[in-house]
Design an enzyme around this catalytic site. Structure first.
Site, short mmCIF file in Angstrom:
data_model
loop_
_atom_site.label_atom_id
_atom_site.label_comp_id
_atom_site.label_asym_id
_atom_site.label_seq_id
_atom_site.Cartn_x
_atom_site.Cartn_y
_atom_site.Cartn_z
N PHE A 74 24.53 7.59 0.71
CA PHE A 74 24.49 8.93 1.30
C PHE A 74 24.67 8.86 2.82
O PHE A 74 25.30 9.72 3.42
CB PHE A 74 23.17 9.62 0.95
CG PHE A 74 23.26 11.12 0.97
CD1 PHE A 74 23.84 11.80 -0.07
CD2 PHE A 74 22.78 11.85 2.04
CE1 PHE A 74 23.93 13.19 -0.07
CE2 PHE A 74 22.86 13.23 2.07
CZ PHE A 74 23.45 13.90 1.01
N VAL A 99 15.85 8.92 -2.83
CA VAL A 99 16.58 9.86 -1.99
C VAL A 99 18.04 9.42 -1.90
O VAL A 99 18.42 8.32 -2.28
CB VAL A 99 15.98 9.96 -0.58
CG1 VAL A 99 14.57 10.48 -0.62
CG2 VAL A 99 16.04 8.62 0.14
N GLU A 139 0.81 -1.22 0.00
CA GLU A 139 0.00 0.00 0.00
C GLU A 139 0.84 1.27 0.00
O GLU A 139 0.38 2.31 -0.49
CB GLU A 139 -0.95 -0.01 1.22
CG GLU A 139 -2.06 -1.03 1.16
CD GLU A 139 -1.68 -2.37 1.78
OE1 GLU A 139 -2.58 -3.20 1.97
OE2 GLU A 139 -0.47 -2.56 2.09
N PHE A 188 -10.21 -7.37 16.08
CA PHE A 188 -9.12 -7.80 15.20
C PHE A 188 -8.80 -6.70 14.17
O PHE A 188 -9.68 -6.20 13.49
CB PHE A 188 -9.54 -9.10 14.50
CG PHE A 188 -8.56 -9.60 13.47
CD1 PHE A 188 -7.29 -10.04 13.84
CD2 PHE A 188 -8.91 -9.63 12.12
CE1 PHE A 188 -6.40 -10.50 12.89
CE2 PHE A 188 -8.02 -10.10 11.17
CZ PHE A 188 -6.76 -10.54 11.55
N GLN A 189 -7.53 -6.32 14.10
CA GLN A 189 -7.02 -5.31 13.16
C GLN A 189 -7.55 -3.91 13.43
O GLN A 189 -7.47 -3.04 12.57
CB GLN A 189 -7.31 -5.70 11.70
CG GLN A 189 -6.56 -6.95 11.24
CD GLN A 189 -6.66 -7.19 9.75
OE1 GLN A 189 -7.70 -6.93 9.13
NE2 GLN A 189 -5.59 -7.69 9.16
#
Length: 577
Positions: free
Chosen positions: A470, A385, A49, A111-112
Site C-alpha cells: 500500500f 493494514v 507485549e 534502572f528501567q
C-alpha cells in the site's frame, strides 16, 4: 497473608476475566504468582507485549466484555502502548496493567524507570499509579468501571513492592456494581420529530452506516424499505450492515466501491448512523445537501461534515422510535439505479478474483475470495493494514455470524496475527483466519511461536508480494518512485514447518482454492504462503486529477530511471487480464 496482588487477581476474577495476555517479569512476579496459585485466570504467554494488547483488544471486540493485558516495568509495559492505542481508538474495553519499579526508587532515575501514569494518558480514559495497599481496591474498581462504561482503555501502574504488601481490609466488589450495564439512549420526541420532518421532506436520501449500527440490522432493513434509500457502509460497519441487506450498495472511501462513492455524492439528504467516517473528501459536496447525524457520542456530531440535525442516541433505539414517524416513499427508481450500480461494481471486483491454472501470477483478490468462499459460517477474520484490508473489505462476505477485526482506526502494522491470537484464545473451537501482509507478519513474527505454545489453530494467510504494497501504491499515485518498500522474504511455509506448524506455499493460480481448503480443514495452526503479484493496483472508487497526474509522473520517472520493466509489469497485471 493476603497480598495486594492476591486481592487484585481476585477482583479481576470477580469481574469475569478469564485470561491475561502478557510477558512475566520481576516487577510482575507478585501478580503472576497470585494468578498461578488462584488458578482462576489463564496466563497467555506471548512473545511481545504489543501482541498482548492487540490480543486483548480482539477478545474485547468479539465479546464486548473487559479484557486484560500486562507488561513488566519500563520497556515491558511500554511495548503495550501501540496495541492499547488501537484498543482505545477502537472503543473496546481493555485494562492494561503496567508494572513499575520499586516505589522507593521512583524519581531517582532508577534502572528501567519510566512514568507510565503519564505515558499512557493519551490512550486511556483512566490511568493511575497505585502507591499504597489501602488505595488499590477502589482504584481497580474505578479502572474497571471506566473501561467498561466508557468503552476504552484503563491503565493501572503497580509497583512490584506494593503488589507484595499485605492487602487492606475491603469487601469483595459485587459484580453488579463492578460491571455496570450499558445505557440505552433514546432521543427526545422533539428531536425525533425534527429528524423525521427532514427525512419526510426529500426523496433523495442516502444512509451512511458505521460500527454504531451493531445490533440494529432489523431496524436498518426497515428504514431502507421505508425511505427507499441506498445504504453505504464505512469499513467498521461492514460486519454489521452488508449481510442480507438489499439496500446496501457497498463501502465508500479510498478502498471502497464506486457504487458507494456515487450513492454518497448523489443525494439531497445524507443520514449518518453510528459512524465517524473520517475522510471528508468522500462526503457530498454542495450547499444544497442536508446532513443528519445520529451517534451515541456527542463529540462525534459534526466532526467530519457540517450537520443540519445532530441527534445523540443509540442507533437501534433511535431507529425504533423514528420509524413510526416516517412516511413510506413510493418512488424506488433512485434506489434501483444504485442497486444496479452496486451489482455492476460487485461483478467487476469478482472478475478480478479469477486465476488461470498454470499461471504464476496470482492475483491477491483470488486468494481473498477463496478464503471467503471456503471459511466457516461463523469464522473470525483479522486483517493487516494496507492491501490485506483492501482485499478483506472487498471480498470477505459477512453473514451476521462472521466477524472482522482490524486496526481500522489506529492503522497499525502487524495487528492481524496478534488479534487472531486473542480471538482464538477466546473461542478455541471457532475458525480464525488471519489475512497478513508480508511486512506486517514479519514485524511481530516472533509471536508465530505462540500458536504452537498455546495450541491455537489459527490459519495464517500471508499475502507475499515482496513489498510494503500500500505504501508503494501511495508513492506511485503521488508521483514518487517506489523506495524503501521492497522486502526480501524467506519461504514462509518452510519457516512454518521448521517451528512445527503446517506450511503451504502457493505459486500457481490453479492451486489457490485447493491450498485454502486444505489449510482450513487442517486440525491445528497453518501458514499459507501465497506468492501474489506485486504490481496489483487497488484502485479507489474515483480517480482524482491529482492521482492521474501522480501515476503519469511516476511512469515518466520510472522510464527515465531505467525502470521501464515496472511499467510493463503494471500493464500486464492490470490491463491484460
Amino acid at each position: 497473608m493476603t497480598t495486594v496482588a492476591d486481592q487484585f487477581a481476585e477482583t479481576l476474577a470477580i469481574a469475569g476475566i478469564k485470561r491475561i495476555y502478557g510477558i512475566v517479569g520481576d516487577s510482575l512476579n507478585g501478580l503472576t504468582d497470585s494468578i498461578r496459585r488462584q488458578g482462576k485466570i489463564e496466563w497467555i504467554h506471548v512473545r511481545h507485549e504489543e501482541v498482548a494488547a492487540f490480543a486483548a483488544g480482539a477478545e474485547a471486540h468479539l465479546t464486548g466484555e473487559l479484557a486484560v493485558c500486562a507488561g513488566s516495568c519500563g520497556p515491558g509495559n511500554l511495548h503495550l502502548i501501540n496495541g492499547l492505542f488501537d484498543c482505545h481508538r477502537s472503543r473496546v474495553p481493555v485494562l492494561g496493567i503496567a508494572a513499575q519499579i520499586p516505589s522507593a526508587e521512583i524519581g531517582s532515575g532508577y534502572f528501567q524507570e519510566t512514568h507510565p501514569e503519564t505515558l499512557f494518558q493519551e490512550c486511556s480514559h483512566y490511568c493511575e499509579l497505585i502507591s499504597a495497599a489501602s488505595q488499590m481496591p477502589r482504584v481497580l474498581e474505578v479502572a474497571i468501571r471506566q473501561a467498561v462504561g466508557k468503552r476504552g482503555v484503563s491503565v493501572l501502574v503497580l509497583p512490584g513492592d506494593v503488589a507484595l504488601q499485605g492487602a487492606a481490609e475491603a469487601p469483595p466488589a459485587p459484580p453488579g456494581g463492578l460491571l455496570p450495564p450499558a445505557p440505552v439512549v433514546t432521543p427526545s420526541r422533539p428531536d425525533l420529530d425534527r429528524l423525521a420532518a427532514l427525512l419526510n421532506s426529500d426523496e433523495r436520501i442516502t444512509i451512511l452506516c458505521g460500527s454504531g449500527c451493531q445490533g440494529a440490522h432489523d431496524e436498518l432493513i426497515a428504514l431502507g424499505e421505508r425511505l427507499k434509500a441506498p445504504m453505504v457502509h464505512a469499513l467498521r460497519g461492514k460486519e454489521h450492515v452488508e449481510w442480507d441487506n438489499p439496500y446496501d450498495v457497498g463501502m465508500t472511501g479510498l478502498i471502497g466501491f464506486s457504487s458507494g462513492y456515487y450513492a454518497m455524492l448523489d443525494c439531497g439528504v445524507l443520514l449518518m448512523l453510528g459512524t465517524d467516517f473520517p475522510y471528508r473528501q468522500f462526503y457530498p459536496q454542495g450547499n444544497g445537501v442536508r446532513i443528519a447525524q445520529v451517534d451515541i457520542r456527542a463529540e462525534n456530531i459534526g466532526r467530519r461534515a457540517a450537520v443540519d440535525i445532530g441527534i445523540v442516541g443509540d442507533v437501534r433505539a433511535t431507529l425504533a422510535a423514528l420509524l413510526p414517524l416516517l412516511k413510506e416513499k413510493r418512488d424506488g427508481a433512485r434506489l434501483a439505479k444504485a442497486q444496479q450500480h452496486y451489482a455492476k461494481a460487485r461483478k467487476a471486483l469478482d472478475d478480478l478474483a479469477v486465476g488461470t491454472a498454470g499461471s504464476r501470477l496470482i492475483h491477491p483478490q483470488q486468494v481473498a475470495k477463496a478464503i471467503s468462499d471456503a471459511a466457516a459460517a461463523d469464522a473470525v477474520f483479522t486483517c493487516d493494514v494496507g492491501l490485506p484490508t483492501v482485499w478483506a473489505a472487498r471480498y470477505l462476505a459477512m453473514n451476521g455470524k462472521r466477524r472482522l477485526i482490524g486496526s481500522f482506526w489506529h492503522g497499525s502494522m502487524a495487528n492481524a496475527m496478534a488479534q487472531a491470537i486473542g480471538a482464538q484464545a477466546t473461542f478455541p473451537g471457532r475458525q480464525v483466519v488471519s489475512l497478513c501482509g508480508d511486512g506486517g507478519f514479519a514485524m511481530l513474527m516472533g509471536d508465530f511461536l505462540t500458536l504452537t505454545q498455546h495450541k491455537l489453530p489459527v490459519k495464517i494467510v500471508v499475502f507475499n508480494n515482496g513489498t510494503l504494497g500500500f505504501v508503494e501504491l501511495e508513492q506511485k499515485s503521488t508521483g514518487f518512485l517506489d523506495f524503501g518498500v521492497s522486502l526480501q522474504n524467506p519461504n514462509f511455509a518452510a519457516m512454518a514447518e521448521a517451528v512445527g506448524i503446517r506450511g503451504i506455499r502457493v505459486e500457481d493460480a490453479g492451486k489457490v482454492n485447493e491450498a485454502i481448503e486444505a489449510a482450513l480443514a487442517h486440525d491445528g495452526p497453518v501458514l499459507v504462503d501465497a506468492v501474489v503479484n506485486r504490481t496489483e493496483l487497488a484502485m479507489p472508487p474515483s480517480i482524482t486529477v491529482e492521482m492521474a497526474k501522480g501515476f503519469t509522473l511516476y511512469m515518466v520517472k520510472a522510464i527515465m530511471s531505467g525502470r521501464a520493466d515496472q511499467i510493463i509489469d503494471l500493464a500486464k497485471t492490470n490491463l491484460w487480464r
